[in-house]
Design a protein around this motif. Structure first.
Motif, PDB file in Angstrom:
ATOM      1  N   ASP A 180      43.244  38.395  57.896  1.00  0.00           N
ATOM      2  CA  ASP A 180      41.805  38.657  57.774  1.00  0.00           C
ATOM      3  C   ASP A 180      41.570  40.119  57.403  1.00  0.00           C
ATOM      4  OD1 ASP A 180      41.200  36.068  58.447  1.00  0.00           O
ATOM      5  OD2 ASP A 180      40.591  36.506  60.510  1.00  0.00           O
ATOM      6  N   ARG A 181      42.289  41.009  58.054  1.00  0.00           N
ATOM      7  CA  ARG A 181      42.141  42.439  57.777  1.00  0.00           C
ATOM      8  C   ARG A 181      42.517  42.755  56.326  1.00  0.00           C
ATOM      9  NH1 ARG A 181      42.010  46.662  61.266  1.00  0.00           N
ATOM     10  NH2 ARG A 181      42.645  45.318  62.986  1.00  0.00           N
ATOM     11  N   MET A 182      43.577  42.123  55.830  1.00  0.00           N
ATOM     12  CA  MET A 182      44.034  42.395  54.473  1.00  0.00           C
ATOM     13  C   MET A 182      43.078  41.825  53.422  1.00  0.00           C
ATOM     14  SD  MET A 182      46.631  44.348  54.549  1.00  0.00           S
ATOM     15  CE  MET A 182      45.689  45.139  55.884  1.00  0.00           C
ATOM     16  N   MET A 183      42.496  40.667  53.690  1.00  0.00           N
ATOM     17  CA  MET A 183      41.522  40.109  52.751  1.00  0.00           C
ATOM     18  C   MET A 183      40.284  40.996  52.667  1.00  0.00           C
ATOM     19  SD  MET A 183      42.632  37.550  51.127  1.00  0.00           S
ATOM     20  CE  MET A 183      41.072  36.985  50.431  1.00  0.00           C
ATOM     21  N   SER A 184      39.858  41.513  53.811  1.00  0.00           N
ATOM     22  CA  SER A 184      38.728  42.434  53.820  1.00  0.00           C
ATOM     23  C   SER A 184      39.065  43.693  53.028  1.00  0.00           C
ATOM     24  CB  SER A 184      38.371  42.799  55.269  1.00  0.00           C
ATOM     25  OG  SER A 184      37.393  43.815  55.313  1.00  0.00           O
ATOM     26  N   ARG A 185      40.264  44.189  53.214  1.00  0.00           N
ATOM     27  CA  ARG A 185      40.689  45.402  52.520  1.00  0.00           C
ATOM     28  C   ARG A 185      40.768  45.178  51.012  1.00  0.00           C
ATOM     29  NH1 ARG A 185      42.939  50.282  53.339  1.00  0.00           N
ATOM     30  NH2 ARG A 185      44.460  51.040  51.816  1.00  0.00           N
ATOM     31  N   LEU A 186      41.282  44.020  50.603  1.00  0.00           N
ATOM     32  CA  LEU A 186      41.349  43.707  49.178  1.00  0.00           C
ATOM     33  C   LEU A 186      39.963  43.762  48.537  1.00  0.00           C
ATOM     34  CD1 LEU A 186      42.766  42.634  46.615  1.00  0.00           C
ATOM     35  CD2 LEU A 186      42.385  40.314  47.499  1.00  0.00           C
ATOM     36  N   ALA A 187      38.984  43.143  49.196  1.00  0.00           N
ATOM     37  CA  ALA A 187      37.627  43.101  48.640  1.00  0.00           C
ATOM     38  C   ALA A 187      37.014  44.494  48.559  1.00  0.00           C
ATOM     39  CB  ALA A 187      36.746  42.189  49.486  1.00  0.00           C
ATOM     40  N   ARG A 188      37.318  45.347  49.540  1.00  0.00           N
ATOM     41  CA  ARG A 188      36.706  46.677  49.574  1.00  0.00           C
ATOM     42  C   ARG A 188      37.412  47.681  48.673  1.00  0.00           C
ATOM     43  NH1 ARG A 188      37.853  48.766  53.930  1.00  0.00           N
ATOM     44  NH2 ARG A 188      38.891  47.099  55.102  1.00  0.00           N
ATOM     45  N   VAL A 189      38.751  47.628  48.671  1.00  0.00           N
ATOM     46  CA  VAL A 189      39.528  48.647  47.967  1.00  0.00           C
ATOM     47  C   VAL A 189      39.759  48.283  46.508  1.00  0.00           C
ATOM     48  CG1 VAL A 189      41.727  49.906  47.964  1.00  0.00           C
ATOM     49  CG2 VAL A 189      40.622  49.330  50.132  1.00  0.00           C
ATOM     50  N   HIS A 190      39.842  46.974  46.219  1.00  0.00           N
ATOM     51  CA  HIS A 190      40.076  46.526  44.844  1.00  0.00           C
ATOM     52  C   HIS A 190      38.981  45.523  44.437  1.00  0.00           C
ATOM     53  CE1 HIS A 190      43.979  48.480  44.949  1.00  0.00           C
ATOM     54  NE2 HIS A 190      44.235  47.859  46.091  1.00  0.00           N
ATOM     55  N   PRO A 191      37.741  45.978  44.343  1.00  0.00           N
ATOM     56  CA  PRO A 191      36.636  45.048  44.072  1.00  0.00           C
ATOM     57  C   PRO A 191      36.759  44.321  42.733  1.00  0.00           C
ATOM     58  CG  PRO A 191      35.917  47.330  43.840  1.00  0.00           C
ATOM     59  CD  PRO A 191      37.261  47.373  44.471  1.00  0.00           C
ATOM     60  N   GLY A 192      37.331  44.979  41.736  1.00  0.00           N
ATOM     61  CA  GLY A 192      37.493  44.327  40.437  1.00  0.00           C
ATOM     62  C   GLY A 192      38.462  43.163  40.505  1.00  0.00           C
ATOM     63  N   ILE A 193      39.598  43.378  41.164  1.00  0.00           N
ATOM     64  CA  ILE A 193      40.583  42.309  41.338  1.00  0.00           C
ATOM     65  C   ILE A 193      39.985  41.161  42.137  1.00  0.00           C
ATOM     66  CG2 ILE A 193      42.791  41.706  42.390  1.00  0.00           C
ATOM     67  CD1 ILE A 193      43.729  44.564  41.805  1.00  0.00           C
ATOM     68  N   PHE A 194      39.286  41.511  43.216  1.00  0.00           N
ATOM     69  CA  PHE A 194      38.682  40.471  44.054  1.00  0.00           C
ATOM     70  C   PHE A 194      37.652  39.670  43.267  1.00  0.00           C
ATOM     71  CE2 PHE A 194      35.422  38.913  46.963  1.00  0.00           C
ATOM     72  CZ  PHE A 194      36.192  38.151  47.819  1.00  0.00           C
ATOM     73  N   HIS A 195      36.846  40.348  42.462  1.00  0.00           N
ATOM     74  CA  HIS A 195      35.819  39.647  41.693  1.00  0.00           C
ATOM     75  C   HIS A 195      36.446  38.660  40.712  1.00  0.00           C
ATOM     76  CE1 HIS A 195      31.819  38.987  40.196  1.00  0.00           C
ATOM     77  NE2 HIS A 195      32.168  39.312  38.961  1.00  0.00           N
ATOM     78  N   GLN A 196      37.538  39.076  40.058  1.00  0.00           N
ATOM     79  CA  GLN A 196      38.212  38.174  39.135  1.00  0.00           C
ATOM     80  C   GLN A 196      38.786  36.965  39.868  1.00  0.00           C
ATOM     81  OE1 GLN A 196      38.293  38.162  35.788  1.00  0.00           O
ATOM     82  NE2 GLN A 196      36.835  39.863  35.965  1.00  0.00           N
TER      83      GLN A 196
END
Length: 273
Positions: A246-262
């Motif tokens: 859960d912590r890592m998924m949150s971090r992905l969305a916050r730190v790499h928003p472009g990757i998460f959006h794709q």
């Protein structure tokens, strides 16, 4: 010995129900509020109270009932729900209700307890947000808006009340084995118009959710323990999660928003096929 006091909203089901039981088992005085007061657990130290977090009088009565205790130590803003559906089709009336419940209700209850906590020079506000406060997905737009707003509101509040010895922290549950998801997904069909152009996306999304299920998700009892840590840690964290993933998924969305959006675009495209 003076028993500590916690106020818990949304105490009639799921995480709020389990948290009410856990705090009572730990010897706290628990003021547990919900609209369905008959569904709130009973037991030593539990005070079930009718509470509609969108109603001013109801909020005041809830807090006033707890103010007879020696201290008001913790407020857990847990009440909330998910109003799902395409952003184009969810009515503004339902949007307002979602915001009033998930964000404004928490803010107004907090305003009621802060004077007492400030006078005590101790107290904690625990805001139950969601991974959806950092992440987002198709069909959950307004829910994500409220949880993102709750996160920001909590962080600002924390900067303002630390000077008084108080803290405001956030718990971000991920998938949970409860009826929450079924209720949220059920709201989709109530929010779409006849012959909606989003039908393939809706059907595909619901199909994925049914296949995946919540078998590996945290139980309400698991999350209640996270609530308890957030309420009692001597040096509270800004954010609390159930699991490392859960912590890592949150971090992905916050730190790499472009990757998460794709990633979310790809998921929506697959669901809409």
């Amino acid at each position: 010995m003076i028993k500590k006091t916690v106020l818990i909203t949304g105490a009639s089901s799921g995480m709020g129900y389990a948290a009410t039981q856990l705090f009572a088992q730990q010897g706290w005085q628990v003021y547990a509020g919900a609209r369905r007061v008959n569904n709130i657990p009973v037991g030593t130290g539990i005070h079930p109270l009718s509470l509609d977090v969108t109603d001013d009088d109801s909020r005041k009565n809830f807090v006033q009932a707890a103010e007879k205790e020696a201290t008001l130590d913790v407020l857990i803003n847990n009440a909330g729900y998910g109003e799902y559906g395409p952003l184009e089709e969810v009515s503004l009336e339902k949007v307002r209700r979602q915001v009033e419940t998930n964000l404004f209700g928490a803010a107004e209850l907090t305003k009621l307890v802060l004077p007492r906590m400030r006078h005590q020079h101790t107290g904690r506000i625990v805001n139950i947000s969601s991974l959806g406060g950092d992440m987002y997905s198709a069909l959950g737009g307004w829910y994500h808006v409220t949880k993102h707003g709750l996160n920001v509101w909590s962080d600002v509040l924390d900067t303002e009340i630390r000077q008084f010895g108080l803290r405001s922290v956030v718990v971000e549950p991920g998938g949970t084995q409860s009826s929450w998801s079924d209720i949220a997904m059920g709201s989709i069909e109530k929010n779409v118009v006849p012959d909606t152009p989003y039908r393939s996306l809706i059907d595909g999304t619901l199909s994925v959710i049914q296949r995946v299920g919540s078998h590996s998700a945290a139980t309400s009892a698991d999350l209640a323990k996270v609530f308890y840590r957030a309420a009692t840690d001597h040096k509270p964290k800004r954010r609390y999660y159930f699991s490392f993933s859960d912590r890592m998924m949150s971090r992905l969305a916050r730190v790499h928003p472009g990757i998460f959006h794709q990633l979310i675009i790809s998921m929506a495209a697959r669901a809409a096929r």
